[in-house]
Motif scaffolding. Structure first.
Motif, short mmCIF file in Angstrom:
data_model
loop_
_atom_site.label_atom_id
_atom_site.label_comp_id
_atom_site.label_asym_id
_atom_site.label_seq_id
_atom_site.Cartn_x
_atom_site.Cartn_y
_atom_site.Cartn_z
N ARG A 26 69.39 59.38 70.66
CA ARG A 26 68.89 58.85 69.40
C ARG A 26 67.91 59.81 68.73
O ARG A 26 67.61 59.68 67.56
N SER A 27 67.39 60.76 69.49
CA SER A 27 66.56 61.82 68.91
C SER A 27 66.75 63.08 69.74
O SER A 27 67.59 63.12 70.64
N ARG A 28 65.98 64.09 69.45
CA ARG A 28 66.17 65.40 70.07
C ARG A 28 66.17 65.34 71.60
O ARG A 28 66.98 65.96 72.25
#
Ligand SMILES: [Zn+2]
Length: 118
Positions: A26-28
């Motif tokens: 969902r993110s880096r």
């Protein structure tokens, strides 16, 4: 054999190996606990993140060895500059490949039956 290659490719592309649509991250650096599309749990047991870390460490070390060997043979860089360049490239490669290593590990877990639909 083709199925294995396809599942491992999905992992490298950070796509859920079960439904082949959901995104793993969902993110880096934050992995979804469940697939947002089919709901499978990506890393069911505690400590499974270490498999991805092991893949990342192994490939990053191999990258450093190959890059260091090639640069030391085919360039005339001073040793200190060579060490700094390899060090920076190794850290960068490790950070950039982190998510893909965890995705690859998730695919391996799926292929071995450790990831399944509830
Ligand atoms: Zn899914």
């Amino acid at each position: 054999m083709l199925r294995i290659v396809r599942i491992l490719s999905l992992g490298l592309l950070l796509t859920c190996p079960a439904c082949q649509h959901g995104r793993m991250f969902r993110s880096r650096f934050t992995m979804n606990v469940r697939c947002p599309v089919c709901g499978v749990i990506f890393e069911r047991d505690a400590g499974e993140v270490t498999g991805g870390m092991a893949i990342n460490m192994t490939l990053t070390s191999a990258f450093a060895l190959v890059a260091g060997g090639l640069l030391s043979v085919f360039t005339t860089l001073p040793a200190l500059l060579l060490i700094l360049a390899i060090g920076m490239a190794t850290v960068t490669f490790g950070l950039l490949f982190y998510r893909h290593a965890r995705g690859l590990w998730t695919s391996i877990l799926y292929l071995t039956g450790s990831i399944f639909e509830d």
